[in-house]
Design a protein around this motif. Structure first.
Motif, PDB file in Angstrom:
ATOM      1  N   VAL A  44       2.207 -20.539 -32.984  1.00  0.00           N
ATOM      2  CA  VAL A  44       0.805 -21.610 -33.649  1.00  0.00           C
ATOM      3  C   VAL A  44       0.272 -20.963 -34.397  1.00  0.00           C
ATOM      4  CG1 VAL A  44      -0.685 -20.942 -32.042  1.00  0.00           C
ATOM      5  CG2 VAL A  44       0.967 -21.315 -31.213  1.00  0.00           C
TER       6      VAL A  44
ATOM      7  N   GLU B 134       0.935 -22.635 -37.644  1.00  0.00           N
ATOM      8  CA  GLU B 134       0.543 -23.959 -37.874  1.00  0.00           C
ATOM      9  C   GLU B 134      -0.778 -23.905 -38.135  1.00  0.00           C
ATOM     10  OE1 GLU B 134       2.311 -26.077 -38.078  1.00  0.00           O
ATOM     11  OE2 GLU B 134       4.458 -25.611 -37.969  1.00  0.00           O
ATOM     12  N   LEU B 135      -1.633 -23.408 -37.458  1.00  0.00           N
ATOM     13  CA  LEU B 135      -3.138 -23.384 -37.731  1.00  0.00           C
ATOM     14  C   LEU B 135      -3.214 -22.846 -39.373  1.00  0.00           C
ATOM     15  CD1 LEU B 135      -4.641 -21.140 -34.299  1.00  0.00           C
ATOM     16  CD2 LEU B 135      -4.389 -23.778 -35.522  1.00  0.00           C
TER      17      LEU B 135
ATOM     18  N   GLU C 196      -7.731 -26.652 -31.837  1.00  0.00           N
ATOM     19  CA  GLU C 196      -6.887 -26.165 -32.152  1.00  0.00           C
ATOM     20  C   GLU C 196      -6.019 -25.587 -32.018  1.00  0.00           C
ATOM     21  OE1 GLU C 196      -8.779 -29.925 -34.623  1.00  0.00           O
ATOM     22  OE2 GLU C 196      -9.196 -27.483 -33.787  1.00  0.00           O
TER      23      GLU C 196
ATOM     24  N   TYR D 198      -5.241 -26.813 -27.837  1.00  0.00           N
ATOM     25  CA  TYR D 198      -3.960 -27.495 -28.116  1.00  0.00           C
ATOM     26  C   TYR D 198      -2.645 -26.719 -28.757  1.00  0.00           C
ATOM     27  CZ  TYR D 198      -2.248 -32.146 -28.102  1.00  0.00           C
ATOM     28  OH  TYR D 198      -1.470 -33.009 -27.679  1.00  0.00           O
ATOM     29  N   GLY D 199      -2.898 -25.988 -29.438  1.00  0.00           N
ATOM     30  CA  GLY D 199      -1.484 -25.475 -30.590  1.00  0.00           C
ATOM     31  C   GLY D 199      -0.819 -24.412 -29.197  1.00  0.00           C
TER      32      GLY D 199
ATOM     33  N   VAL E  67       3.171 -25.575 -28.487  1.00  0.00           N
ATOM     34  CA  VAL E  67       3.920 -24.873 -28.148  1.00  0.00           C
ATOM     35  C   VAL E  67       4.631 -24.262 -27.045  1.00  0.00           C
ATOM     36  CG1 VAL E  67       4.567 -22.401 -29.038  1.00  0.00           C
ATOM     37  CG2 VAL E  67       3.473 -23.652 -30.894  1.00  0.00           C
TER      38      VAL E  67
ATOM     39  N   GLY F 258       6.304 -27.566 -29.909  1.00  0.00           N
ATOM     40  CA  GLY F 258       6.372 -26.814 -31.338  1.00  0.00           C
ATOM     41  C   GLY F 258       6.625 -27.785 -31.988  1.00  0.00           C
TER      42      GLY F 258
ATOM     43  N   LEU G  46       4.057 -29.723 -33.378  1.00  0.00           N
ATOM     44  CA  LEU G  46       2.767 -29.552 -33.804  1.00  0.00           C
ATOM     45  C   LEU G  46       2.459 -29.797 -35.416  1.00  0.00           C
ATOM     46  CD1 LEU G  46       0.391 -28.284 -32.985  1.00  0.00           C
ATOM     47  CD2 LEU G  46       1.526 -25.914 -33.168  1.00  0.00           C
ATOM     48  N   HIS G  47       3.955 -29.471 -36.530  1.00  0.00           N
ATOM     49  CA  HIS G  47       3.874 -29.226 -38.232  1.00  0.00           C
ATOM     50  C   HIS G  47       3.138 -31.090 -38.243  1.00  0.00           C
ATOM     51  CE1 HIS G  47       3.994 -27.491 -41.764  1.00  0.00           C
ATOM     52  NE2 HIS G  47       4.825 -28.548 -42.807  1.00  0.00           N
TER      53      HIS G  47
ATOM     54  N   PHE H 185      -0.848 -31.733 -36.823  1.00  0.00           N
ATOM     55  CA  PHE H 185      -2.106 -31.695 -37.987  1.00  0.00           C
ATOM     56  C   PHE H 185      -1.259 -31.743 -39.396  1.00  0.00           C
ATOM     57  CE2 PHE H 185      -2.176 -27.706 -35.049  1.00  0.00           C
ATOM     58  CZ  PHE H 185      -3.219 -28.314 -34.342  1.00  0.00           C
TER      59      PHE H 185
ATOM     60  N   LYS I 111      -5.449 -35.428 -33.548  1.00  0.00           N
ATOM     61  CA  LYS I 111      -5.398 -33.691 -33.171  1.00  0.00           C
ATOM     62  C   LYS I 111      -4.605 -33.783 -32.443  1.00  0.00           C
ATOM     63  CE  LYS I 111      -9.810 -32.745 -35.011  1.00  0.00           C
ATOM     64  NZ  LYS I 111     -10.864 -31.907 -34.933  1.00  0.00           N
TER      65      LYS I 111
END
Length: 324
Positions: free
Chosen positions: A61, A64-65, A79, A82-83, A87, A92, A95-96, A99, A115
């Motif tokens: 997480v 990715e952030l 973010e 939600y991330g 995950v 997961g 996610l990449h 975003f 988002k």
């Protein structure tokens, strides 16, 4: 017995650490609450220690952030929460790509991206179809993302014009009794569209496009009899259209054009007994080629987290009402 693991995420500088951990470490605390492992901030890094599964998920997480931040996005509580949800839900890998999908950059340099997974599905539907319905609760970005896609199409010269319309249902589309000229009469109903355009384009470009007629904003009643070609057309608040109005609007589609229809079926303001054109169309057209219908959920709400809880509370109430 689970195997212990240790991992760390290193920040580029103090500014990045502050952006990813939040004011007074509020994002860090949410991360700690989300995973059963030890998460410690040590200056320019965050260390994860505990069972391997939790360490890998929690660090994923934050990584990715960090990627998102380095791509130019302001990290908010949305973010972070939600991330974590993606995950922990086994998504997961999405996610990449979620975003990293930039639609456009606003006049203020802000990168506009989906988002939520629901928003990404919505945007992909707009790209693939001539007509797309975006149906869902307040705060899911239905209108804003439609305007973003319209501006992107205009910039790429895929269309020559952007047309935005709403039914002025509160006045029954009989606007004569209101003071002022036509523009002044309909402005209150179209204000959310003005706001979205000004945010994306900036005031100077917005005024330029409006003065040249490149962007047109009008009440739904003024669409009758027209054929809209080489245009990106958005019908907002479509839950307040009648069956006849919706059919009229959909049959305005011309060559080289795309339409996006947005609405929230939980907020219909039509008189009792009048069927929403959005509700009917979403049923009739769901198997028609070239038409996409996307239902956004409370999970896709990107306003204040209290808005998400309000939407969910109303959904629970409406389900109880239907069972009675």
């Amino acid at each position: 017995m689970q195997q212990a693991e240790e991992k760390q995420v290193v920040f580029a500088d103090h500014k990045e650490a502050y952006a990813l951990l939040g004011e007074r470490d509020e994002f860090l605390q949410v991360l700690r609450d989300g995973f059963a492992c030890q998460i410690v901030s040590r200056g320019d890094r965050v260390e994860f220690l505990g069972e391997a599964v939790d360490v890998r998920l929690a660090s994923k997480v934050l990584e990715e952030l960090q990627f998102l931040y380095r791509q130019g996005t302001n990290i908010t509580m949305h973010e972070v929460r939600y991330g974590i949800g993606l995950v922990k839900g086994g998504k997961g890998e999405a996610l990449h790509s979620l975003f990293s999908d930039t639609i456009l950059v606003t006049s203020k340099g802000r990168h506009v991206r989906p988002k939520t997974l629901g928003q990404r599905i919505y945007l992909e539907a707009i790209r693939r179809n001539y007509i797309t319905f975006g149906i869902g609760p307040a705060g899911t970005g239905k209108t804003y993302l439609a305007v973003v896609m319209a501006v992107a199409a205009l910039r790429s010269k895929a269309v020559d014009k952007v047309i935005l319309t709403r039914p002025a249902v509160e006045a029954g589309e009989r606007l004569g009794f209101l003071p002022g000229d036509l523009q002044e009469k309909v402005d209150p109903y179209l204000r959310p569209l003005y706001d979205a355009l000004q945010d994306i384009l900036g005031m100077d470009m917005y005024q330029k496009f409006m003065s040249k007629g490149v962007i047109e904003i009008a009440p739904l009643a003024y669409m009758r009899g027209r054929t809209l070609e080489d245009a990106f057309v958005i019908l907002d608040e479509a839950q307040n259209t009648t069956e006849k109005q919706m059919k009229m609007f959909l049959t305005r589609l011309g060559f080289g054009s795309r339409m996006v229809i947005t609405g929230d079926l939980s907020q219909v303001d039509l008189p009792r007994g009048v069927t929403s054109g959005l509700r009917q169309a979403s049923e009739i057209l769901k198997a028609v080629d070239g038409v996409g219908i996307v239902h956004l959920q409370s999970l896709d709400v990107i306003r204040h987290e209290v808005v998400t809880r309000i939407v969910e509370a109303y959904e629970r109430h409406e389900k109880r009402e239907r069972k009675q």
